[in-house]
Design an enzyme around this catalytic site. Sequence first.
Site, PDB file in Angstrom:
ATOM      1  N   VAL A 178     -15.279-128.047   4.956  1.00 25.22           N
ATOM      2  CA  VAL A 178     -13.788-128.570   4.679  1.00 25.22           C
ATOM      3  C   VAL A 178     -12.568-126.930   5.942  1.00 25.22           C
ATOM      4  O   VAL A 178     -12.113-127.465   6.769  1.00 25.22           O
ATOM      5  CB  VAL A 178     -13.074-127.912   3.785  1.00 25.22           C
ATOM      6  CG1 VAL A 178     -11.492-129.034   4.305  1.00 25.22           C
ATOM      7  CG2 VAL A 178     -13.631-129.608   2.883  1.00 25.22           C
ATOM      8  N   GLU A 179     -12.630-125.848   5.312  1.00 25.25           N
ATOM      9  CA  GLU A 179     -11.560-124.418   6.129  1.00 25.25           C
ATOM     10  C   GLU A 179     -11.908-124.958   7.978  1.00 25.25           C
ATOM     11  O   GLU A 179     -11.736-124.725   8.869  1.00 25.25           O
ATOM     12  CB  GLU A 179     -11.932-123.491   5.088  1.00 25.25           C
ATOM     13  CG  GLU A 179     -11.519-123.944   3.811  1.00 25.25           C
ATOM     14  CD  GLU A 179      -9.915-123.841   4.181  1.00 25.25           C
ATOM     15  OE1 GLU A 179      -9.244-123.402   5.195  1.00 25.25           O
ATOM     16  OE2 GLU A 179      -9.452-123.956   2.862  1.00 25.25           O
TER      17      GLU A 179
END
Length: 204
Positions: A128-129
Site C-alpha cells: 500500500v505504502e
Amino acid sequence: MNIKIIALVVSTLFWLSGCQSLTPDSTVAAAPKANAHAPRAALPGATKKIIKSTQANLPPADLWQRIRQDLTWQTIHNSQVGNARDQYLRQPKYLPMVADRASLYLHYIVDEVQKRDIPMEIALLPLVESTLDPFASSSAHAAGLWQIMPATGKHLGLENDWWYDGRRDLRDSTRVALDYLEALHAEFDEDWLLALAAYNSGKG
C-alpha cells in the site's frame, strides 16, 4: 497469474485469494528425478513419523498461500474498505506488477512479521505504502518500501547520510518499521487499526 479477489485498505485490510507461486530462490537447481525402476529402501517407522511431522509443520511453498492462511482481518468491512477494494480490482495490471516485485522483497518481510508474531496483514503494508518499490518517494519526503519519514527514521536510529539511506534498505527499513508499528500498537491500547492510522498520518 490468477488473482480471484483482492481487498485492500490502507490501514485495515488486504485480502489476497489466489496468485502465482513465488519461491524464495529460483536459482536453486532442481533435485534429480528418482529412477522409477530402482528399488526403494524401506524407512523405519519412527523415521517415517518424523518426516511426516516435519513436512506438516513446514510453511507452504507458495508465498501467497502462506500469507492467506495467516490473515485474520477478513471480517473487517465498511464502505471505505469496499471502495478501496474496488479501486484495486479496476487496475488489472497493477497487482501482477506488484506480485513480480514481491518475489524480491516479500519473503523477507513475511519472515520478519511471523518472527514477531504480529498480524500477517502488516506484511502487506508496503504494497500500500510503496507498491513494494524501495526507491519510491513521496511529496512529503517519505521514502522506501515502508515510506518512512526522515524524522521518524532518525528518531528510530535509522542511518541516513550523503551516500546511504537506510529507509531504502530492505532489512534496516523493515526492522525500523516493525519496531515503530509495535510501539504504536502498545501506545494505542493494543489496537492495530489505530496503530496503522498513526503510522500513516502521525500520532496526532
